[in-house]
Scaffold this motif. Sequence first.
Motif, PDB file in Angstrom:
ATOM      1  N   UNK A 391       8.863   7.504   8.984  1.00 52.98           N
ATOM      2  CA  UNK A 391       7.516   7.356   9.542  1.00 52.98           C
ATOM      3  C   UNK A 391       6.454   7.227   8.463  1.00 52.98           C
ATOM      4  N   UNK A 392       6.766   7.632   7.227  1.00 52.09           N
ATOM      5  CA  UNK A 392       5.752   7.475   6.182  1.00 52.09           C
ATOM      6  C   UNK A 392       5.926   6.172   5.394  1.00 52.09           C
ATOM      7  N   UNK A 393       6.829   5.310   5.854  1.00 46.93           N
ATOM      8  CA  UNK A 393       6.958   3.989   5.238  1.00 46.93           C
ATOM      9  C   UNK A 393       5.630   3.236   5.376  1.00 46.93           C
ATOM     10  N   UNK A 394       5.218   2.603   4.290  1.00 49.68           N
ATOM     11  CA  UNK A 394       3.963   1.856   4.320  1.00 49.68           C
ATOM     12  C   UNK A 394       4.096   0.654   5.266  1.00 49.68           C
ATOM     13  N   UNK A 395       3.120   0.498   6.165  1.00 48.20           N
ATOM     14  CA  UNK A 395       3.199  -0.552   7.186  1.00 48.20           C
ATOM     15  C   UNK A 395       3.356  -1.955   6.591  1.00 48.20           C
ATOM     16  N   UNK A 396       2.817  -2.165   5.399  1.00 48.55           N
ATOM     17  CA  UNK A 396       2.875  -3.489   4.769  1.00 48.55           C
ATOM     18  C   UNK A 396       4.306  -3.967   4.557  1.00 48.55           C
ATOM     19  N   UNK A 397       5.258  -3.044   4.410  1.00 40.92           N
ATOM     20  CA  UNK A 397       6.614  -3.474   4.102  1.00 40.92           C
ATOM     21  C   UNK A 397       7.463  -3.724   5.348  1.00 40.92           C
TER      22      UNK A 397
END
Length: 501
Positions: A391-397
């Motif tokens: 859930x803390x993955x950066x949305x850009x990726x």
Amino acid sequence: MTDSPVLELRDVQKSFGSVVALRSGTISVDGGSIHALVGENGAGKSTLVKIVAGLYQRDAGVFRLRGEAVDFSSTAQSKAAGVAVIYQEPTLFPDLSVTENIFMGRQPTSRFGRIDRKAMRHEVERLFTRLGVLIDPDRPAEGLSIADQQVIEIAKAVSLDASLLIMDEPTAALSGIEVERLFTIARSLRDEGRALIFISHRFDEVFALCDTVTVMRDGAYIATSAIADTTVDAIVRQMVGREITELFPKQPAEIGEPLLEVEHLTSPGVFQDISFTVRAGEIVGLAGLVGAGRSEVARAVFGVDPYSAGTVKLKGRIVPSGRPTAAMRAGLALVPEDRRKQGLVVESGVGQNITLAIRRRLTKFGLLTQRAENRAAREWASRLEVKTHALDTVAATLSGGNQQKVVLAKWLATEPTVLIIDEPTRGIDVGTKSEVHRLLSELAGRGMGILMISSELPEVLGMADRVLVMREGRLTADIARAEATSENVMHAATHAPEHAR
Ligand SMILES: Nc1ncnc2c1ncn2[C@@H]1O[C@H](COP(=O)(O)OP(=O)(O)OP(=O)(O)O)[C@@H](O)[C@H]1O
Ligand SMILES: [Mg+2]
């Protein structure tokens, strides 16, 4: 002259940290053909493209162009080798003119080292004539429609004399006529012997345009077939690895009291005298051609854009004009058309994006508890099957489609009284599409009112209890589910209404 394919990838791999984006990227594209690349959101299509474009470097596998092994460490190298890519998001420079954009980074110079504007202009005119493009070469790129921006990217590719042209979801934001224009250009490039790769979630387009199709799933190659030898069902099965039964599972819901009442809404030159009602449990479809003013009406109702006359009421109370925060508090939500631009904080985590609009609700005694936030984020991420590592993955990726799901999750989490959703499944793969439809149907079943703008007729006909049609800024029809057909909806979308019946 060789018989080698223009592009050949075999078992190409690419990881980002612990995330394996591409397990076995395999595709072979011949000159004089248009090759479709399909797969669910996050299957690895864009990653494969970015490797060919020199934006990413592969970790392993075979990569050949016209039979020769290549290794690109920059996009300049892939360009020089004849590869042109039209990305999911257009990449023009808004301040530069159309001509300058086409010649970006390689302006012809005169004998005295000055940029030869005349030569550039001349070349662009020649290109545009050849491609049948009617865009002013001197205007700035700023303000061009997405369709025109894509045409310019194609013109750029042609001017580079690319032998391989890759289009990553070029039609996601185009209207029917614009898609046709793009296809005409694509076919003429194929007939000149170039190789094209076409990525799309729309099967009708894949079948209308392409000769061959390669299916990917979870970063891996699944199968390649001649278009003539396969079917939509077969491709879908290969994509998702299971049967998708009902695409449009709208359950009949009890239609209750009026929730959203829009009366005589007018914004001069944009839309005129728009009146309609959305009731509890009802999905109202808003159909029409791209440019008919549907998104503009949605934005005005939600208070993003102003209007000059008319009223918007939610549960009988006036929703003030021009104040989205007030509209949100009153119980309205708008999932915008261009979700990546208008709804996503790309540098924030997936979880944070999802809970962005419900922070107030999750806050207790002035404190936002991490647990409550995580729980909400996890629930919505899983309901929409957002493919993310954490859930803390950066949305850009995230992949393009998964970014869209995050924005959808964010607005659904607000549990609005009325949900306005603009093109709910654009850019979303078949499996998730049916999931989104099931979800909308379920929300309506629980009493939510839904206004659904969609350019996909099957979606409108399958999902809507009532179909409103707009044409040139006016409502031209209001058709009950039982009476709605593609013929009468299309007719209302393209013809002036008949008088006083
Ligand atoms: N730079 C990156 N860092 C981390 N993970 C990435 C990066 N780029 C892609 N990924 C991951 O790789 C996977 C494949 O993404 P990709 O964009 O190739 O999918 P796609 O097939 O193009 O999907 P869509 O149809 O949604 O556009 C996804 O899980 C994505 O999150
Ligand atoms: Mg993609």
